[in-house]
Enzyme design. Structure first.
Site, PDB file in Angstrom:
ATOM      1  N   ARG A  17      73.805  24.866 -52.468  1.00 16.30           N
ATOM      2  CA  ARG A  17      74.711  25.357 -51.436  1.00 16.30           C
ATOM      3  C   ARG A  17      76.064  24.655 -51.455  1.00 16.30           C
ATOM      4  O   ARG A  17      77.095  25.239 -51.159  1.00 16.30           O
ATOM      5  CB  ARG A  17      74.028  25.127 -50.086  1.00 16.30           C
ATOM      6  CG  ARG A  17      74.726  25.764 -48.993  1.00 16.30           C
ATOM      7  CD  ARG A  17      74.081  25.571 -47.660  1.00 16.30           C
ATOM      8  NE  ARG A  17      75.062  25.988 -46.705  1.00 16.30           N
ATOM      9  CZ  ARG A  17      75.348  27.280 -46.483  1.00 16.30           C
ATOM     10  NH1 ARG A  17      74.684  28.205 -47.142  1.00 16.30           N
ATOM     11  NH2 ARG A  17      76.257  27.626 -45.629  1.00 16.30           N
ATOM     12  N   ASP A  51      68.937  25.364 -49.815  1.00 14.71           N
ATOM     13  CA  ASP A  51      67.717  25.222 -49.020  1.00 14.71           C
ATOM     14  C   ASP A  51      67.611  26.331 -47.978  1.00 14.71           C
ATOM     15  O   ASP A  51      68.574  26.742 -47.354  1.00 14.71           O
ATOM     16  CB  ASP A  51      67.716  23.863 -48.304  1.00 14.71           C
ATOM     17  CG  ASP A  51      67.472  22.732 -49.289  1.00 14.71           C
ATOM     18  OD1 ASP A  51      67.907  21.612 -49.026  1.00 14.71           O
ATOM     19  OD2 ASP A  51      66.882  22.996 -50.333  1.00 14.71           O
TER      20      ASP A  51
HETATM   21  C1  EPZ Z   1      75.593  19.510 -44.953  1.00 19.25           C
HETATM   22  O1  EPZ Z   1      75.290  20.900 -45.026  1.00 19.25           O
HETATM   23  C2  EPZ Z   1      74.553  18.792 -45.827  1.00 19.25           C
HETATM   24  N1  EPZ Z   1      74.619  19.312 -47.173  1.00 19.25           N
HETATM   25  C3  EPZ Z   1      73.148  19.032 -45.287  1.00 19.25           C
HETATM   26  O2  EPZ Z   1      72.236  18.223 -46.033  1.00 19.25           O
HETATM   27  C4  EPZ Z   1      73.081  18.583 -43.845  1.00 19.25           C
HETATM   28  O3  EPZ Z   1      71.828  18.937 -43.323  1.00 19.25           O
HETATM   29  C5  EPZ Z   1      74.183  19.263 -43.020  1.00 19.25           C
HETATM   30  O4  EPZ Z   1      75.479  19.022 -43.600  1.00 19.25           O
HETATM   31  C6  EPZ Z   1      74.240  18.739 -41.602  1.00 19.25           C
HETATM   32  O5  EPZ Z   1      74.407  17.374 -41.562  1.00 19.25           O
HETATM   33  C7  EPZ Z   1      75.580  18.863 -48.005  1.00 19.25           C
HETATM   34  O6  EPZ Z   1      76.432  18.070 -47.665  1.00 19.25           O
HETATM   35  C8  EPZ Z   1      75.549  19.399 -49.394  1.00 19.25           C
HETATM   36  P1  EPZ Z   1      77.011  22.262 -41.693  1.00 19.25           P
HETATM   37  P2  EPZ Z   1      76.335  21.994 -44.492  1.00 19.25           P
HETATM   38  O7  EPZ Z   1      78.096  23.157 -42.171  1.00 19.25           O
HETATM   39  O8  EPZ Z   1      77.723  21.556 -44.781  1.00 19.25           O
HETATM   40  C9  EPZ Z   1      76.331  26.110 -38.902  1.00 19.25           C
HETATM   41  C10 EPZ Z   1      70.425  17.775 -47.535  1.00 19.25           C
HETATM   42  O9  EPZ Z   1      69.189  17.837 -47.431  1.00 19.25           O
HETATM   43  N2  EPZ Z   1      77.499  26.687 -39.587  1.00 19.25           N
HETATM   44  O10 EPZ Z   1      77.398  21.003 -41.025  1.00 19.25           O
HETATM   45  O11 EPZ Z   1      75.887  23.299 -45.005  1.00 19.25           O
HETATM   46  C11 EPZ Z   1      75.119  25.957 -39.832  1.00 19.25           C
HETATM   47  O12 EPZ Z   1      74.400  27.142 -39.954  1.00 19.25           O
HETATM   48  C12 EPZ Z   1      71.294  18.886 -46.907  1.00 19.25           C
HETATM   49  O13 EPZ Z   1      71.020  16.882 -48.126  1.00 19.25           O
HETATM   50  C13 EPZ Z   1      77.932  27.952 -39.211  1.00 19.25           C
HETATM   51  O14 EPZ Z   1      77.356  28.579 -38.328  1.00 19.25           O
HETATM   52  O15 EPZ Z   1      76.028  21.916 -42.909  1.00 19.25           O
HETATM   53  C14 EPZ Z   1      74.355  24.841 -39.155  1.00 19.25           C
HETATM   54  O16 EPZ Z   1      73.593  25.356 -38.119  1.00 19.25           O
HETATM   55  C15 EPZ Z   1      70.489  19.916 -46.245  1.00 19.25           C
HETATM   56  N3  EPZ Z   1      79.002  28.486 -39.853  1.00 19.25           N
HETATM   57  C16 EPZ Z   1      75.452  23.961 -38.612  1.00 19.25           C
HETATM   58  O17 EPZ Z   1      76.628  24.760 -38.526  1.00 19.25           O
HETATM   59  C17 EPZ Z   1      79.673  27.798 -40.853  1.00 19.25           C
HETATM   60  O18 EPZ Z   1      80.645  28.323 -41.420  1.00 19.25           O
HETATM   61  C18 EPZ Z   1      75.733  22.718 -39.446  1.00 19.25           C
HETATM   62  O19 EPZ Z   1      76.019  23.112 -40.756  1.00 19.25           O
HETATM   63  C19 EPZ Z   1      79.222  26.519 -41.228  1.00 19.25           C
HETATM   64  C20 EPZ Z   1      78.130  25.975 -40.586  1.00 19.25           C
END
Ligand code: EPZ
Length: 435
Positions: free
Chosen positions: A112, A136
């Site tokens: 991702r 994931d």
């Molecule tokens: C990062 O994912 C990490 N991955 C994840 O770690 C981690 O769980 C997550 O941040 C939260 O800390 C990487 O850095 C590669 P978010 P990311 O955007 O950036 C919603 C691991 O195991 N959202 O902070 O994808 C989303 O659905 C992985 O190492 C929207 O709705 O996480 C979620 O509910 C797994 N729209 C929340 O925000 C968007 O455009 C947080 O997602 C973006 C996000």
């Protein structure tokens, strides 16, 4: 393909054969000794993407040899970027004057984090063609906040045939307000705004230590970023950036995994290079469970009793308890003394591993984004399957308190985020092996 060194046991594009794709665990403990923590997966992938912003030779140190790094190397390779290992954990990244601003589906669907090439490609080339991301399966993971932030900076988007076509003749600094402190959206906005005209402020920005590490790397390259690590980041756009050398921040999720193993198996460990100050909330929680954890000249020292006490946990964006710690905490609660209620506030579908723990005799009920865990003194070994990186590690951790043998299949998920989990655990006395 340019600079693709085979990974220990895994190479991108080579499907996961059965051999060695399992981790076999027997009840173990107490653990004793020292584990060295590597660089953070959730930082290094973004630093590699950020290198696209400046032609020349970059060098990253403390780069973990994990599958996701191999995938990002492959993705950069498809854009014409040459990468090669120049040391056990040092990666050289040579970015040419010309790059192909496209991220193809067959590479993007593997991980991702590939979505974060969007910002640097727009800033560097004024256009990008990126396949919609995979990764994931935690339920819906939209990228609307990424696109909105880049649109506010002046980009336009069309989506067709599973690809996002992005264009930006000019990126103009402006105020960005994120609906949620999304890690990925903050990173894409940051990497696009460093070369935008004028000033950008990112409000309600993510505050994870990996964001501060990305900003530190960009500032070394000549960017002007203030406030990274806080909810408001200010960026003064610059015309040019240059290649640099940087050491990746230590992986707090990897460190948490060894603390979880210690909590389940008991004993005493030193985690070299771990950053206590990046894990405050988790360490407070583990303290409530009966562990003793303190900063140490080398990193973190920790000791655990024979059996943990159960606690309640809720996940939140940093500095709250990270959602990535949660499977580990559920794995610990499965053999703790008492009942713990775990609430997931970021990813609605992030309980897929619970059935696997129940297969090992754990008593866990889930309801919506809550799980009620009634601890058992001992679990029972069973064949289980790793559904994703952190859940896979949590099954290995929980199995340290299970009678008999636990066989964790699909260990390739774990290899995506952990360098040699088996070797490091075995080095401190855990009865684990690949098989
Ligand atoms: C990062 O994912 C990490 N991955 C994840 O770690 C981690 O769980 C997550 O941040 C939260 O800390 C990487 O850095 C590669 P978010 P990311 O955007 O950036 C919603 C691991 O195991 N959202 O902070 O994808 C989303 O659905 C992985 O190492 C929207 O709705 O996480 C979620 O509910 C797994 N729209 C929340 O925000 C968007 O455009 C947080 O997602 C973006 C996000």
């Amino acid at each position: 393909m340019v600079g693709a060194d085979p990974m220990p046991g895994r190479s991108p594009g080579r499907e996961h054969t059965g051999a060695m794709d399992r981790i076999i665990v027997r009840r173990s403990g107490p653990l004793e000794g020292t584990v060295t923590i590597g660089g953070a997966k959730n930082s290094v992938l973004k630093l590699m993407a950020a290198s696209l912003l400046a032609p020349g030779t970059h060098v990253l140190h403390r780069v973990p040899r994990i599958t996701d790094v191999a995938c990002m190397r492959e993705l950069l390779g498809s854009m014409g970027v040459r990468t090669s290992w120049i040391g056990p954990s040092s990666l050289e990244i040579v970015v040419g004057d010309e790059i192909e601003p496209e991220a193809p589906y067959e590479l993007v669907e593997k991980f991702r984090a590939s979505i974060v090439v969007m910002g640097p490609l727009l800033a560097r080339c004024g256009r990008a063609r990126v396949a919609l991301p995979g990764g994931d399966d935690f339920g819906p993971r939209p990228i609307d906040m990424h696109l909105r932030a880049l649109e506010d900076l002046g980009a336009t988007f069309t989506t067709a045939h599973g690809y996002i076509e992005a264009r930006a003749d000019h990126l103009l600094g402006t105020r960005l307000l994120l609906e949620f402190p999304s890690v990925g959206a903050t990173e894409n906005a940051l990497m696009a705004s460093v070369r935008a005209k004028g000033t950008t402020t990112i409000d309600n920005a993510a505050r994870e230590p990996e964001i501060a590490d990305l900003a530190a790397y960009l500032n070394r390259m000549g960017a002007v970023i203030l406030g990274a690590g806080s909810s408001t980041i200010t960026v003064e756009g610059v015309d040019e950036l240059h290649p640099v050398e940087h050491t990746v921040v230590a992986d707090r999720i990897e460190a948490a995994t060894y603390l979880a193993a210690l909590g389940v198996a008991g004993g005493e460990l030193t985690l070299v290079d771990a950053r206590h100050e990046h894990m405050d909330m988790l360490i407070a929680k583990l303290g409530e469970m009966g562990m003793r954890i303190s900063p140490d000249p080398d990193g973190i020292w920790a000791m655990a009793p024979r059996r943990l006490r159960a606690v309640d946990v809720s996940t939140l964006p940093y500095p709250g308890v990270a959602t990535d710690y949660k499977p580990l905490l559920v794995g610990m609660l499965a053999s703790a003394d008492g009942v713990g209620i775990v609430t997931e506030n970021l990813f609605s579908g992030r309980f897929r591993y619970v059935d696997e723990l129940v297969r090992m005799g754990a008593d866990i009920r889930t309801e919506g984004h809550h799980a009620v865990v009634r601890g058992k003194a001992v679990l029972s070994g069973a064949p289980v399957r790793a559904p994703d990186i952190r859940a896979g590690a949590a099954l290995v951790v929980a199995a340290l308190k299970a009678e008999g043998e636990t066989v964790v299949a699909d260990a390739h998920h774990i290899d995506r985020g952990y360098e040699d989990l088996v070797g490091k655990l075995a080095s401190v006395g855990a009865d684990v092996r690949r098989g």
